[in-house]
Scaffold this motif. Structure first.
Motif, PDB file in Angstrom:
ATOM      1  N   SER A  90      21.328  55.519  75.815  1.00 52.61           N
ATOM      2  CA  SER A  90      20.669  56.223  74.707  1.00 52.61           C
ATOM      3  C   SER A  90      20.314  54.687  73.908  1.00 52.61           C
ATOM      4  O   SER A  90      19.340  54.680  73.003  1.00 52.61           O
ATOM      5  CB  SER A  90      20.840  57.195  73.986  1.00 52.61           C
ATOM      6  N   ALA A  91      21.495  54.229  73.374  1.00 54.38           N
ATOM      7  CA  ALA A  91      21.592  52.940  72.383  1.00 54.38           C
ATOM      8  C   ALA A  91      22.791  52.346  73.013  1.00 54.38           C
ATOM      9  O   ALA A  91      23.780  52.624  73.594  1.00 54.38           O
ATOM     10  CB  ALA A  91      21.546  53.729  71.166  1.00 54.38           C
ATOM     11  N   VAL A  92      22.486  50.944  72.578  1.00 55.67           N
ATOM     12  CA  VAL A  92      23.622  50.119  72.654  1.00 55.67           C
ATOM     13  C   VAL A  92      24.138  49.526  71.233  1.00 55.67           C
ATOM     14  O   VAL A  92      23.403  48.959  70.795  1.00 55.67           O
ATOM     15  CB  VAL A  92      23.527  48.698  73.738  1.00 55.67           C
ATOM     16  N   LEU A  93      25.392  49.856  71.009  1.00 57.45           N
ATOM     17  CA  LEU A  93      25.728  49.246  69.618  1.00 57.45           C
ATOM     18  C   LEU A  93      26.948  48.235  69.510  1.00 57.45           C
ATOM     19  O   LEU A  93      27.724  48.336  70.681  1.00 57.45           O
ATOM     20  CB  LEU A  93      26.275  50.525  68.981  1.00 57.45           C
ATOM     21  N   PRO A  94      26.932  47.477  68.775  1.00 56.23           N
ATOM     22  CA  PRO A  94      28.189  46.471  68.959  1.00 56.23           C
ATOM     23  C   PRO A  94      29.484  46.960  68.822  1.00 56.23           C
ATOM     24  O   PRO A  94      30.570  46.676  69.532  1.00 56.23           O
ATOM     25  CB  PRO A  94      27.963  45.797  67.587  1.00 56.23           C
ATOM     26  N   ASP A  95      29.713  48.139  68.090  1.00 55.91           N
ATOM     27  CA  ASP A  95      31.044  48.686  67.872  1.00 55.91           C
ATOM     28  C   ASP A  95      30.999  50.180  67.530  1.00 55.91           C
ATOM     29  O   ASP A  95      29.770  50.661  67.078  1.00 55.91           O
ATOM     30  CB  ASP A  95      32.213  48.230  67.459  1.00 55.91           C
ATOM     31  N   ILE A  96      31.741  51.189  67.564  1.00 54.01           N
ATOM     32  CA  ILE A  96      31.599  52.586  67.151  1.00 54.01           C
ATOM     33  C   ILE A  96      31.512  52.603  65.766  1.00 54.01           C
ATOM     34  O   ILE A  96      31.187  53.613  65.240  1.00 54.01           O
ATOM     35  CB  ILE A  96      33.002  53.147  67.638  1.00 54.01           C
ATOM     36  N   GLY A  97      31.735  51.422  65.000  1.00 53.48           N
ATOM     37  CA  GLY A  97      31.476  51.658  63.551  1.00 53.48           C
ATOM     38  C   GLY A  97      30.132  51.910  63.194  1.00 53.48           C
ATOM     39  O   GLY A  97      29.813  52.269  62.079  1.00 53.48           O
ATOM     40  N   HIS A  98      29.377  51.468  63.949  1.00 56.36           N
ATOM     41  CA  HIS A  98      27.842  51.847  63.669  1.00 56.36           C
ATOM     42  C   HIS A  98      27.337  53.236  64.264  1.00 56.36           C
ATOM     43  O   HIS A  98      25.975  53.559  64.211  1.00 56.36           O
ATOM     44  CB  HIS A  98      26.959  50.667  64.786  1.00 56.36           C
ATOM     45  N   LEU A  99      28.403  54.049  64.842  1.00 55.41           N
ATOM     46  CA  LEU A  99      27.716  55.313  65.315  1.00 55.41           C
ATOM     47  C   LEU A  99      27.366  56.198  64.391  1.00 55.41           C
ATOM     48  O   LEU A  99      26.379  56.819  64.350  1.00 55.41           O
ATOM     49  CB  LEU A  99      28.932  55.754  66.340  1.00 55.41           C
ATOM     50  N   PRO A 100      28.100  56.093  63.177  1.00 54.68           N
ATOM     51  CA  PRO A 100      27.530  57.308  62.150  1.00 54.68           C
ATOM     52  C   PRO A 100      26.206  57.081  61.927  1.00 54.68           C
ATOM     53  O   PRO A 100      25.290  57.964  61.742  1.00 54.68           O
ATOM     54  CB  PRO A 100      28.603  57.212  60.827  1.00 54.68           C
ATOM     55  N   ASP A 101      25.714  55.850  61.558  1.00 59.63           N
ATOM     56  CA  ASP A 101      24.399  55.698  61.110  1.00 59.63           C
ATOM     57  C   ASP A 101      23.182  56.038  62.475  1.00 59.63           C
ATOM     58  O   ASP A 101      22.365  56.470  62.070  1.00 59.63           O
ATOM     59  CB  ASP A 101      24.021  54.057  60.771  1.00 59.63           C
ATOM     60  N   TRP A 102      23.855  55.887  63.396  1.00 58.27           N
ATOM     61  CA  TRP A 102      23.108  55.939  64.661  1.00 58.27           C
ATOM     62  C   TRP A 102      22.889  57.612  64.784  1.00 58.27           C
ATOM     63  O   TRP A 102      21.589  58.264  65.019  1.00 58.27           O
ATOM     64  CB  TRP A 102      23.414  55.590  65.984  1.00 58.27           C
ATOM     65  N   ILE A 103      23.844  58.379  64.565  1.00 57.63           N
ATOM     66  CA  ILE A 103      23.707  59.716  64.583  1.00 57.63           C
ATOM     67  C   ILE A 103      22.831  60.484  63.516  1.00 57.63           C
ATOM     68  O   ILE A 103      22.047  61.249  63.794  1.00 57.63           O
ATOM     69  CB  ILE A 103      25.098  60.207  64.502  1.00 57.63           C
ATOM     70  N   ARG A 104      23.069  59.894  62.349  1.00 67.78           N
ATOM     71  CA  ARG A 104      22.009  60.178  61.173  1.00 67.78           C
ATOM     72  C   ARG A 104      20.546  60.011  61.799  1.00 67.78           C
ATOM     73  O   ARG A 104      19.789  60.823  61.199  1.00 67.78           O
ATOM     74  CB  ARG A 104      22.496  59.551  59.871  1.00 67.78           C
ATOM     75  N   ALA A 105      20.393  59.086  62.137  1.00 67.07           N
ATOM     76  CA  ALA A 105      18.792  58.579  62.554  1.00 67.07           C
ATOM     77  C   ALA A 105      18.396  59.360  63.720  1.00 67.07           C
ATOM     78  O   ALA A 105      17.208  59.546  63.886  1.00 67.07           O
ATOM     79  CB  ALA A 105      18.982  57.027  63.127  1.00 67.07           C
ATOM     80  N   GLN A 106      19.106  60.116  64.468  1.00 66.11           N
ATOM     81  CA  GLN A 106      18.689  60.991  65.332  1.00 66.11           C
ATOM     82  C   GLN A 106      18.207  62.394  64.899  1.00 66.11           C
ATOM     83  O   GLN A 106      17.662  63.128  65.601  1.00 66.11           O
ATOM     84  CB  GLN A 106      19.669  61.436  66.481  1.00 66.11           C
ATOM     85  N   GLY A 107      18.277  62.699  63.537  1.00 65.13           N
ATOM     86  CA  GLY A 107      17.689  63.721  62.742  1.00 65.13           C
ATOM     87  C   GLY A 107      18.369  64.991  62.946  1.00 65.13           C
ATOM     88  O   GLY A 107      19.556  65.077  63.464  1.00 65.13           O
TER      89      GLY A 107
END
Length: 233
Positions: free
Chosen positions: A216-233
């Motif tokens: 569903s997404a490719v992130l540089p590392d897991i540190g970017h995960l919280p922002d990605w989750i918040r963006a899912q609504g």
């Protein structure tokens, strides 16, 4: 609109922990030990598992990267005549439990942030459960997870969805409210087969071009995960 994410299931090696930083040096020392100090034999064992002994690094196509300890024992067995696969596997698990872990990002603040978002957290690894717990405990974070499973925990290994389904069931979450996070296609396919969203990270051996078709997404590392989750609504 997709269900809100309520749970995160992480792969371990290459996801929570940087693969190269953790496993390249360990592999060389382990191969030397298995070869009883015989360097040419250790190099041959490395060839069997896709590890370049001279370079001190795994080939990105090595089966070891997403494989289970019994997969690795099977690959090594031809180079260790007279040793049973169970014996090789047991030695690998014992040595793996002692491998110093290099966190992909500082795990303490990340886990605290994710828990503060009300998320259930788990680990699903193709490693054995005992070494996985030892690795997490060695960096002080075993207790930070609600669920920890290895290939030998009774749910099967990835890319089959058993561990993913077990996490969702034990956390009492619909699979659609869980995201599987990993660095290999095994991780992503396991999550998708369970009905979860799958997110790829680039702290393992696979590149974005290999992972993106399954994620569903490719992130540089897991540190970017919280922002990605918040963006899912």
């Amino acid at each position: 609109m997709a269900d809100a994410i309520k749970g995160v299931l992480f792969d371990k090696d290459g996801t929570l922990f940087d693969f190269n930083g953790t496993w390249n040096a360990w592999a060389k020392a382990t191969l030397v030990a298995l070869a009883q100090g015989d360097a040419p034999r250790a190099a041959e064992l490395g060839r069997l598992i896709g590890y370049d002994f001279a370079a001190g690094a795994f080939d990105p196509a090595s089966e070891v990267i997403a494989g289970t300890p019994d997969d690795i024992a099977r690959l090594l067995a031809p180079g260790l005549p007279g040793r049973a696969m169970w014996e090789i596997e047991a030695e690998l698990n014992a040595k793996a439990a002692q491998a110093p872990q290099v966190e992909a990002v500082p795990l303490g603040p990340l886990l605290e942030e994710l828990r503060g978002m009300g998320l259930k957290l788990g680990v699903a690894t193709n490693d054995a459960e005992a070494p996985a717990r030892a690795h997490l405990a060695s960096v002080g974070h075993e207790a930070g997870f609600d669920f920890i499973a290895g290939y030998d925990s009774g749910h099967g290994g990835k890319p089959a969805p058993g561990m993913c389904l077990a996490f969702a069931s034990q956390m009492r979450l619909p699979a659609g409210q869980v995201v599987m996070v990993g660095d290999s296609t095994h991780d992503l396919l396991a999550g998708r087969a369970a009905g979860m969203r799958s997110v790829a990270v680039l702290t393992g051996m696979a590149g974005a071009e290999e992972l993106a078709p399954h994620a569903s997404a490719v992130l540089p590392d897991i540190g970017h995960l919280p922002d990605w989750i918040r963006a899912q609504g």
